[in-house]
Design a protein around this motif. Structure first.
Motif, PDB file in Angstrom:
ATOM      1  N   ILE A 129     -95.308  42.635  11.113  1.00  0.00           N
ATOM      2  CA  ILE A 129     -93.966  42.077  11.270  1.00  0.00           C
ATOM      3  C   ILE A 129     -93.069  43.094  11.994  1.00  0.00           C
ATOM      4  N   PHE A 130     -93.360  44.365  11.836  1.00  0.00           N
ATOM      5  CA  PHE A 130     -92.567  45.402  12.511  1.00  0.00           C
ATOM      6  C   PHE A 130     -92.770  45.346  14.021  1.00  0.00           C
ATOM      7  N   GLU A 131     -93.991  44.983  14.427  1.00  0.00           N
ATOM      8  CA  GLU A 131     -94.288  44.924  15.851  1.00  0.00           C
ATOM      9  C   GLU A 131     -93.676  43.680  16.502  1.00  0.00           C
ATOM     10  N   LEU A 132     -93.340  42.681  15.685  1.00  0.00           N
ATOM     11  CA  LEU A 132     -92.728  41.447  16.202  1.00  0.00           C
ATOM     12  C   LEU A 132     -91.207  41.576  16.281  1.00  0.00           C
ATOM     13  N   SER A 133     -90.700  42.705  15.815  1.00  0.00           N
ATOM     14  CA  SER A 133     -89.250  42.890  15.702  1.00  0.00           C
ATOM     15  C   SER A 133     -88.579  43.054  17.071  1.00  0.00           C
ATOM     16  N   HIS A 134     -87.403  42.395  17.232  1.00  0.00           N
ATOM     17  CA  HIS A 134     -86.552  42.613  18.405  1.00  0.00           C
ATOM     18  C   HIS A 134     -85.197  43.043  17.901  1.00  0.00           C
ATOM     19  N   PRO A 135     -84.748  44.242  18.258  1.00  0.00           N
ATOM     20  CA  PRO A 135     -83.470  44.733  17.743  1.00  0.00           C
ATOM     21  C   PRO A 135     -82.354  43.725  18.020  1.00  0.00           C
ATOM     22  N   GLY A 136     -81.568  43.431  16.999  1.00  0.00           N
ATOM     23  CA  GLY A 136     -80.441  42.516  17.150  1.00  0.00           C
ATOM     24  C   GLY A 136     -80.791  41.064  16.817  1.00  0.00           C
ATOM     25  N   CYS A 137     -82.080  40.762  16.716  1.00  0.00           N
ATOM     26  CA  CYS A 137     -82.509  39.397  16.416  1.00  0.00           C
ATOM     27  C   CYS A 137     -82.256  39.102  14.938  1.00  0.00           C
ATOM     28  N   LYS A 138     -81.768  37.892  14.634  1.00  0.00           N
ATOM     29  CA  LYS A 138     -81.437  37.557  13.250  1.00  0.00           C
ATOM     30  C   LYS A 138     -82.163  36.293  12.819  1.00  0.00           C
ATOM     31  N   GLY A 139     -82.604  36.254  11.582  1.00  0.00           N
ATOM     32  CA  GLY A 139     -83.251  35.055  11.057  1.00  0.00           C
ATOM     33  C   GLY A 139     -82.468  34.451   9.921  1.00  0.00           C
ATOM     34  N   TYR A 140     -81.226  34.834   9.759  1.00  0.00           N
ATOM     35  CA  TYR A 140     -80.445  34.330   8.630  1.00  0.00           C
ATOM     36  C   TYR A 140     -78.988  34.250   9.059  1.00  0.00           C
ATOM     37  N   SER A 141     -78.194  33.507   8.301  1.00  0.00           N
ATOM     38  CA  SER A 141     -76.747  33.599   8.469  1.00  0.00           C
ATOM     39  C   SER A 141     -76.113  33.525   7.082  1.00  0.00           C
ATOM     40  N   LEU A 142     -75.215  34.414   6.838  1.00  0.00           N
ATOM     41  CA  LEU A 142     -74.550  34.456   5.530  1.00  0.00           C
ATOM     42  C   LEU A 142     -73.144  33.874   5.679  1.00  0.00           C
ATOM     43  N   PRO A 143     -72.639  33.229   4.634  1.00  0.00           N
ATOM     44  CA  PRO A 143     -71.264  32.731   4.716  1.00  0.00           C
ATOM     45  C   PRO A 143     -70.282  33.894   4.856  1.00  0.00           C
ATOM     46  N   ARG A 144     -69.156  33.571   5.442  1.00  0.00           N
ATOM     47  CA  ARG A 144     -68.126  34.596   5.612  1.00  0.00           C
ATOM     48  C   ARG A 144     -67.715  35.154   4.245  1.00  0.00           C
ATOM     49  N   ASN A 145     -67.544  36.423   4.167  1.00  0.00           N
ATOM     50  CA  ASN A 145     -67.164  37.077   2.909  1.00  0.00           C
ATOM     51  C   ASN A 145     -65.728  36.707   2.537  1.00  0.00           C
ATOM     52  N   ARG A 146     -65.584  36.038   1.381  1.00  0.00           N
ATOM     53  CA  ARG A 146     -64.252  35.609   0.954  1.00  0.00           C
ATOM     54  C   ARG A 146     -63.633  36.572  -0.054  1.00  0.00           C
ATOM     55  N   PHE A 147     -64.295  37.662  -0.325  1.00  0.00           N
ATOM     56  CA  PHE A 147     -63.854  38.511  -1.435  1.00  0.00           C
ATOM     57  C   PHE A 147     -63.305  39.864  -1.006  1.00  0.00           C
ATOM     58  N   GLY A 148     -62.999  39.975   0.231  1.00  0.00           N
ATOM     59  CA  GLY A 148     -62.432  41.244   0.649  1.00  0.00           C
ATOM     60  C   GLY A 148     -63.516  42.296   0.836  1.00  0.00           C
ATOM     61  N   HIS A 149     -63.070  43.485   1.132  1.00  0.00           N
ATOM     62  CA  HIS A 149     -63.999  44.540   1.511  1.00  0.00           C
ATOM     63  C   HIS A 149     -64.446  45.336   0.282  1.00  0.00           C
ATOM     64  N   HIS A 150     -65.766  45.438   0.127  1.00  0.00           N
ATOM     65  CA  HIS A 150     -66.284  46.267  -0.972  1.00  0.00           C
ATOM     66  C   HIS A 150     -67.246  47.269  -0.388  1.00  0.00           C
ATOM     67  N   GLU A 151     -67.217  48.433  -0.915  1.00  0.00           N
ATOM     68  CA  GLU A 151     -68.161  49.428  -0.406  1.00  0.00           C
ATOM     69  C   GLU A 151     -68.797  50.170  -1.575  1.00  0.00           C
ATOM     70  N   LEU A 152     -70.081  50.415  -1.468  1.00  0.00           N
ATOM     71  CA  LEU A 152     -70.751  51.208  -2.495  1.00  0.00           C
ATOM     72  C   LEU A 152     -70.226  52.639  -2.410  1.00  0.00           C
ATOM     73  N   PRO A 153     -70.200  53.332  -3.543  1.00  0.00           N
ATOM     74  CA  PRO A 153     -69.800  54.747  -3.479  1.00  0.00           C
ATOM     75  C   PRO A 153     -70.736  55.497  -2.520  1.00  0.00           C
ATOM     76  N   ALA A 154     -70.204  56.466  -1.850  1.00  0.00           N
ATOM     77  CA  ALA A 154     -70.950  57.179  -0.805  1.00  0.00           C
ATOM     78  C   ALA A 154     -72.283  57.725  -1.315  1.00  0.00           C
ATOM     79  N   TYR A 155     -72.299  58.203  -2.560  1.00  0.00           N
ATOM     80  CA  TYR A 155     -73.534  58.855  -3.034  1.00  0.00           C
ATOM     81  C   TYR A 155     -74.653  57.832  -3.257  1.00  0.00           C
TER      82      TYR A 155
END
Ligand SMILES: *Cc1c(COP(=O)(O)O)cnc(C)c1O
Length: 485
Positions: free
Chosen positions: A10-36
């Motif tokens: 599957i790695f050899e079939l990869s094309h950078p930037g190619c997507k196989g999914y679409s997620l709904p727009r995030n309605r909950f604002g910006h969340h970020e995991l702690p840096a560590y």
């Protein structure tokens, strides 16, 4: 390598930037995991469109060999047909969505299945009651030995620290005894492959907890001396343990309980038609004769006032909840769909099929133990010893003709062992096809031995160097790239 079948990684079939999914727009604002908790660099994951992913994995699944796409005569494994109705039952949302902590009142149907299977197994084996809790045959052996230990302890008979195991036993027998903290004493086989009663006699004494026996044994032979052995073992105060992994040829013909066994396990994933392979899933219910029920582990399903209930004490547990419920459902469905009369044909047909193959091939393959077998038998390589074609070569060549190989180099009693178990499900046509191919390979071993010795030729991957594969396995993509470099 056959690329059409095997495809790329599957790695050899990869094309950078190619997507196989679409997620709904995030309605909950910006969340970020702690840096560590975050990666320093993005993971290098394959990027593919959806259809490429579907094709990749569908093609890979087609490279898998299973009972549903070919004959699978793997000795000692009872690779029988797993009917789709078993899967349908196990997938019913009313069963599949149950929670293991649900109150008994809200899952009476599931408890009834457990209760009925406990009783069906007891009836089929001649035991008084069963626990469905253990998760594998080996786990059942351990549970059974713990039951035997509890029985001796309850009588303050504390000297019994040894278990007798035949030299032909499956490796799990001594392993389970060791895990249970018991010492293993080996009893020898006679030249005919049966437990040697004369060798057994001097081993029996007040330090023996049990003997573990498999019947038919791992050579596919019926242990004819069991009544005598049971008498001797019981006379010294020990119990008879039956490894029921080979129950298939007995199903409908005879019962371990009637032979004098006290404790036993069955492999639902062998005898009762639930899929196994690649390590799971399994189920190893344990049965006991009358008088030993109080040593069964908890929880246990029982019936009171026409309702099903679960006994639960805080000790005696061998696993969480009530066993591998998906497997239990499949086994119960299998028993019901065969019915009381048809299930009696399982053992006789499995035995007939094995004997038919054995007799049809014994002029070209070496048959070290002659006479009637039960559900399986062992060849010791090709009869013609003038070629250097080995059992391994024959097994690999079978793959070219679309058959799964038998179990090879087990049991250890024969150097070129090839253990064949057809099960009761196969038609005369399938079995005749298998016999014809094994005869053809025997002829090839004479005429074109190099073709057999370099097999397989038609599989996605040619013969692997199993020593190298075991000693230096390449398990990551990165290493594969490095190797190519
Ligand atoms: C398969 C087998 C076992 C072990 O069963 P698992 O479910 O693999 O743990 C034990 N004894 C015999 C004779 C077997 O064939």
């Amino acid at each position: 390598m056959n690329n059409r079948l095997y495809g790329n990684l599957i790695f050899e079939l990869s094309h950078p930037g190619c997507k196989g999914y679409s997620l709904p727009r995030n309605r909950f604002g910006h969340h970020e995991l702690p840096a560590y908790l975050r990666r320093a660099h993005d993971a290098d994951l394959p990027e593919c469109d959806e259809l490429t992913v579907v094709r990749h994995y569908t093609n890979l699944s087609g490279n898998n060999f299973g009972v549903d796409n070919g004959f699978y005569p793997l000795g000692s494994c009872t690779m029988k047909y797993n009917p789709c109705i078993n899967e349908e039952t196990a997938n019913l949302p009313q069963f599949a969505n149950l929670h293991p902590l649900q109150p008994a009142d809200s899952c009476q149907g599931a408890l009834e299945v457990e209760y009925n299977l406990q009783h069906s197994l007891a009836e089929l084996t001649g035991m008084a009651d069963f626990t469905l809790n253990p998760f594998a045959g080996a786990h059942g052996e351990l549970t059974g030995l713990m039951i035997i230990r509890s029985y001796h302890q309850s009588r303050h008979d504390d000297k019994r620290v040894k278990v007798i195991v035949p030299d032909s036993a499956h490796g799990t027998n001594p392993a389970s005894a060791a895990v249970c903290g018991l010492e293993i004493v080996e009893v020898k086989s006679t030249a005919n492959g049966l437990v040697d009663v004369e060798d057994l006699k001097p081993l029996l004494g007040d330090d023996i907890a049990a003997i573990m026996m498999t019947n038919p044994n791992t050579l596919g032979l019926f242990e004819t001396e069991i009544p005598e052995i049971a008498k001797l073992v019981h006379a010294c105060g020990a119990l008879m343990y039956y490894d029921g992994a080979n129950l298939n040829p007995m199903l409908g013909a005879c019962r371990p309980g009637d032979m004098g066994f006290d404790v036993m396990h069955v492999n639902l994933h062998k005898t009762f038609s639930t899929p196994h392979g690649g390590g799971g899933p399994g189920s190893g219910p344990v049965g006991v004769r009358a008088g030993l029920e109080q040593f069964l582990p908890s929880p246990h399903v029982f019936k009171a006032d026409s309702k099903f209930a679960v006994s639960n004490s805080s000790f005696n547990h061998v696993g969480a909840f009530l066993g591998n419920f998906g497997v239990i459902l499949r086994a119960y469905t299998y028993i019901l769909s065969l019915g009381r009369e048809n299930i009696k044909m399982v053992g006789p047909l499995a035995t007939l099929n094995a004997n038919y193959i054995k007799e049809s091939l014994k002029d070209v393959y070496e048959l070290p133990i002659t006479g009637l077998c039960k559900h399986e038998f062992v060849f010791d390589g090709l009869k013609d010893k003038s070629t250097d074609v080995t059992t391994m070569d024959v097994a690999k060549r079978l793959l070219d003709y679309g058959y799964h190989a038998p179990t090879i180099y087990f049991p250890l009693l024969f150097h070129q062992a090839m253990m064949i178990e057809p099960t009761e499900n196969e038609s005369r046509q399938t079995i005749d096809g298998f016999i014809a191919v094994l005869r053809k390979i025997a002829q090839e071993a004479k005429d074109t031995p190099d073709v057999v010795k370099s097999a397989p030729h038609n599989t996605p991957i040619a013969r692997v160097d199993d020593v190298l594969a075991a000693k230096h396995p390449i398990l990551t993509y990165k290493q594969l790239v490095n190797d190519k470099d």
